[in-house]
Design an enzyme around this catalytic site. Structure first.
Site, PDB file in Angstrom:
ATOM      1  CE  LYS A 139      -3.869   1.831   2.817  1.00  0.00           C
ATOM      2  NZ  LYS A 139      -4.663   1.538   4.036  1.00  0.00           N
ATOM      3  CB  SER A 191      -7.690   3.648   3.514  1.00  0.00           C
ATOM      4  OG  SER A 191      -6.836   2.975   4.420  1.00  0.00           O
ATOM      5  CB  SER A 250      -8.058   0.566   6.120  1.00  0.00           C
ATOM      6  OG  SER A 250      -8.651   1.787   6.481  1.00  0.00           O
TER       7      SER A 250
END
Length: 468
Positions: free
Chosen positions: A82, A158, A182
């Site tokens: 990420k 996220s 997330s």
């Protein structure tokens, strides 16, 4: 073997083929990169492609496999991390357009070190919304990340790009981070398996009281292999636990007979699950009961809005991050307007407000942990809704994290919680079910999730060609 068969392999099959010399890490990586570049135009899940760097890593892995000196269960596996996982020389934008000119990271977060030492081949980073403070795939820097199961639908966030890319076959596994859901939310939206570990099981930086890194993949075995690599002690993370040396992927078998499992379908406040979601959770409970578990309703101890103090805390956090941004224009190109407006609300809160909110969070945490006494595990929705449009910041525009109530509580309690796809709705969009265990029982949560993976009757027809 076709490219689609190759990218659809699980990690056991992939590394087994490396060991037998049937496949080479270099040829697998090239197939994954070609596929990733082909699908990324429609899902917008990856950025900072590094093919030359990745090929060099794959060649090193190939030499190790030839010498029978592989570094572990991820050696030569093409994967991603990420945006918010710091790696030396790679961008660290946190999804924010205002950060686009920031220099590359000059330090490695613990997951990056673990992956490099394990021989994993990182070929790109994954997109995320601004500040990681939306459970959605919208970013002022990256644009809209779309769900390959249906491009009109949201990925959640996220770890938006991680969810979309793995489901579309752009990499085998990914490392996401989870502050209010997330890792679990995008996994649920995208049909994946994921785990938010016990707080401290996977060290991460900056150290945080509620955010942690976790594995995401298309199967429980795959995320267990990734967890085996990620668990370690790192004193830079003050919450880091001693290394447990558990090889999670080798210990997934378990009989669920006699386990006492609660079914939570109402958090006691906030949105109630849609019918399709509630049905999926209840059907999952029935599968476990049929396998011999003792399955009964779990009654939430919460009778007040327990998400409100979490929202206040995160709003203040967002306000501080907003104020630390480089000079910018406040245009949509520099900061998402929903995130900006929500973060600016943090200026209204005093130190006393924040301290009071922390006390309310502590009260919730104590009540929830007490309610878990006597239960082995609890299953619950990951989200109250199946999905929402790709262009939306969440179910609510005013409070982008409001719909995370089924996940955010367990960031506060520090309990391990996984997600596995257990149903599809009438649009063939995935529905995830969450499995929550006691602190430190990450293995047990993965074992129960593996059992559900075996009990489910659905076929995971992965959208390697993203669907309109």
């Amino acid at each position: 073997m076709s490219a689609e068969e190759l990218i659809g392999m699980n990690l056991a099959g992939l590394t087994g083929a490396y060991a037998s010399r049937e496949l080479s890490p270099v040829e697998v990586l090239q197939a994954v990169i070609n596929h990733s570049m082909a699908v990324n135009g429609s899902i917008n899940a990856l950025f900072s492609f590094r093919p030359e760097q990745a090929i060099a890593s794959a060649r090193q892995s190939e030499a190790r496999w030839k010498a029978k000196a592989a570094l572990g269960p991820l050696d030569g596996v093409p994967m991603t991390v990420k945006d918010s996982v710091a790696m030396v020389g790679w961008p660290y934008f946190h999804g924010i357009g205002a950060n686009r000119s920031q220099p590359p990271s000059n330090y490695d977060s613990p997951p990056a070190i673990a992956l490099r030492e394990a021989g994993a081949v990182i070929f790109a980073k994954t997109t995320m919304p601004d500040c990681g403070l939306m459970a959605s795939g919208i970013s002022s820097l990256h644009g809209i990340t779309r769900n390959p199961w249906g491009l009109a639908w949201n990925t959640g966030g996220s770890s938006a790009g991680a969810g979309a890319s793995i489901a579309a076959g752009a990499g085998f596994v990914s490392v996401g981070t989870d502050i209010a859901g997330s890792v679990r939310l995008p996994a649920a939206h995208c049909g994946l398996a994921s785990l938010k570990p016990t707080h401290g099981r996977v060290p991460h930086l900056p150290a945080d009281t509620m955010r942690m890194a976790g594995p995401m993949g298309r199967s429980v075995d795959d995320i267990a292999r990734l967890l085996t690599v990620l668990t370690r002690q790192d004193e830079r993370d003050t919450w880091s636990l001693p290394a447990d040396d558990v090889r999670y992927h080798e210990r997934l078998g378990r009989d669920v007979k006699g386990l006492k499992i609660g079914v939570l379908t109402d958090m006691g406040f906030g949105a109630k699950p849609e019918a399709a979601v509630r049905n999926a959770v209840e059907a999952t409970g029935e599968l476990l009961a049929g396998a011999g578990a003792i399955v009964e309703p779990f009654i939430s101890p919460l009778d007040y809005d327990a998400i409100a103090p979490i929202d206040l805390f995160l709003q203040v956090r967002g306000y501080l991050e907003y104020n630390s941004l480089p000079p910018h224009t406040d245009s949509e190109r520099d900061i998402n307007p929903y995130v900006r407006e929500w973060c600016l609300g943090g200026a209204r809160h005093s130190g006393a407000d924040l301290y009071r909110a922390l006390g309310q969070i502590g009260k919730m945490k104590a009540a929830m942990l007490a309610a878990f006494e006597g239960w082995d595990y609890v299953i619950a929705p990951t989200l109250a809704v199946v999905n929402f449009p790709a262009e939306e910041p969440g179910v609510s525009r005013e409070k982008p994290l409001e719909h995370t109530l089924f996940t955010a509580m367990f960031n506060q309690t520090c309990q391990p919680a996984s997600t596995i796809c257990m149903a599809f709705d009438r649009r063939h969009l995935p529905i995830g079910v969450q499995i929550i265990g006691h602190r430190f029982d990450d293995l047990g949560v993965l074992q129960l999730t593996k059992s559900l993976e075996g009990l489910r009757s659905l076929t995971m027809d992965w959208p390697f060609h993203p669907r309109a």
